[in-house]
Write an enzyme that holds these catalytic residues in place. Structure first.
Site, short mmCIF file in Angstrom:
data_model
loop_
_atom_site.label_atom_id
_atom_site.label_comp_id
_atom_site.label_asym_id
_atom_site.label_seq_id
_atom_site.Cartn_x
_atom_site.Cartn_y
_atom_site.Cartn_z
N ASP A 30 44.85 42.45 38.92
CA ASP A 30 45.05 43.74 39.40
C ASP A 30 45.42 43.99 40.96
O ASP A 30 44.73 43.52 41.26
CB ASP A 30 44.10 44.47 38.95
N ASP A 46 48.44 41.70 34.95
CA ASP A 46 47.38 41.68 34.75
C ASP A 46 48.12 44.02 34.48
O ASP A 46 48.70 44.28 33.78
CB ASP A 46 45.71 41.71 35.20
N ASP A 103 41.61 49.05 37.50
CA ASP A 103 40.67 48.45 36.53
C ASP A 103 39.25 48.56 37.11
O ASP A 103 38.93 48.73 38.69
CB ASP A 103 40.29 46.98 36.17
N ARG A 133 47.57 51.86 28.42
CA ARG A 133 45.49 52.67 28.80
C ARG A 133 46.35 52.56 29.96
O ARG A 133 46.46 52.54 31.34
CB ARG A 133 45.51 50.81 29.37
#
Length: 427
Positions: free
Chosen positions: A209, A248, A252, A305
């Protein structure tokens, strides 16, 4: 950091701000963003002692970096002493060249031949020499592109378009970190793993990430831009009939992270954008944590997301969402989540409806009030339940956010966020 030490840092920072604002000085109208602290009441990261980052750093712990190697050195220097690191120019973590990371013997053509579903099938995960060599190559890339951010740090962009290309910030197991004013071009995984058991026809899965908040507390990410830059998914090839996914997430927040405020950022042109909580089985680590506030962020041309949530009490207000035809959903309702979504604004294209904004991974309650879709008030839970009567969601997250500063009317959110969000709006 002990509360008394944090209080001393806040007092020192306040003195610096008062000095900078003295009449007749050049700084009176331009406070130094590197010395800024999170305002009181501004989201979950303002809880307790608040978030001050490196605001109290002495002169010996203020550095300007212009290369990825210099950034790594500056972050490692001085341990957890308060530090300010100014990023100038473009910091290139990998040079966009994967050849330097490959372990001797790794051959992608051989990898494709060995794990071709016509040969390997879909019933078991890949294993064997080429998978081992791929994993070893991936470890070499990780060592190069990941960098750990210590406690009591402010990382801030200065000058013309400061950016990190291909690097991954690891904010792991620390307290009191601020990241502001940077453009992050998502890392490209040089060695994605083929997983034939992922879904009915397998998938390529990637690491890295742009930023990860992992088990850390009091983190403020503000006025940054996250993008795939020169390498959007549309430029990536396909193998075995599946996209060779080299990205990715953009951000996060996982593994017991807590008390995080994400404000005035741009998240653009990405698939799996922002995940809060990474496992349904992580209750021992995540229960009572993952408290995150997202406000005044722009989510533009993302797929999903934004965020997907497990466990956390997550407050999402005054964000703008501008979707294209690739859009799948914004708010993923996951295991034990308690999401509050208020006064956000969604611009959806033809063929995408208000019933698509929420996605039900698990049936946990969600509060959605005062949101607009294409300029019209919509009850997002009702819209979802109307579109998905076979798997409805429950309204009412069971808690009321209190850590908010100014809340804008939803109708003004698109214009306000467009004018104020992103790395270039800090300077």
């Amino acid at each position: 950091m002990k509360p008394r030490t944090r209080a001393a840092l806040v007092a020192a920072c306040a003195a610096l701000v008062l000095t900078a604002a003295a009449p007749g000085t050049a700084q009176a109208h331009r406070p130094d963003p590197a010395r800024a602290t999170l305002p009181a009441g501004d989201g979950w990261a303002s809880s307790g002692p608040g978030t001050t980052g490196g605001a109290g750093a002495d002169a010996a712990h203020v550095r300007t970096v212009t290369t990825w190697a210099e950034l790594k050195s500056a972050l490692a220097d001085g341990g957890s002493a308060p530090k300010i690191i100014r990023v100038r120019g473009t910091l290139d973590a990998d040079g966009a060249d994967c050849s330097g990371f490959a372990t001797d013997g790794y051959d992608f053509d051989r990898y494709l031949a060995d794990y071709d579903p016509a040969v390997w099938g879909y019933e078991k995960e890949v294993s064997g020499p080429q998978e081992d060599l791929r994993a070893a190559s991936a470890a070499r890339q990780a060592a190069a592109v990941e960098v750990k951010v210590p406690a009591n740090t402010t990382l801030v962009g200065v000058g013309h378009r400061p950016s990190v290309v291909g690097g991954s910030l690891q904010i792991e197991g620390v307290d009191n970190v601020i990241v502001r004013g940077l453009t992050f071009e998502s890392p490209l995984d040089c060695f994605p793993q083929w997983d034939p058991t992922d879904g009915d026809t397998g998938n390529w899965n990637s690491e890295y990430d742009a930023a990860v908040v992992h088990g850390s507390t009091h983190v403020w990410l503000d006025h940054n831009t996250f993008t795939d830059g020169a390498h959007p998914d549309s430029t990536l090839p396909a193998y075995y009939g599946r996209l060779y996914q080299r990205h990715d997430g953009e951000l996060d927040i996982v593994n017991g992270a807590d008390l995080v405020t994400v404000s005035w950022n741009v998240f653009a042109d990405h698939d799996k954008t922002l995940m809060i909580g990474n496992s349904d089985g992580a209750g021992a680590t995540d229960e009572g944590r993952l408290r995150v506030t997202l406000h005044h962020n722009l989510f533009e041309n993302i797929v999903e997301r934004a965020p997907r949530v497990r466990f956390g009490q997550v407050d999402v207000y005054n964000n703008a969402f501008v979707a294209n035809a690739d859009y799948v959903y914004s708010f993923g309702i996951g295991h034990a989540s308690r999401l509050v979504a208020e006064k956000n604004a969604f611009t959806l294209p033809r063929g995408v409806t208000a019933g698509d904004v929420l996605y039900r991974w698990n049936d946990f309650p969600v509060t959605a009030r005062g949101n607009l879709v294409n300029g019209r008030p919509v009850d997002l839970v009702d819209a979802y339940n109307t579109a998905h009567p076979e798997a409805p969601l429950t309204a009412g997250a069971g808690w009321t956010p209190t850590l908010r500063t100014h809340v804008d009317p939803a109708r003004s959110v698109p214009r306000t966020v467009a004018r104020g969000a992103g790395a270039d709006r800090l300077r």
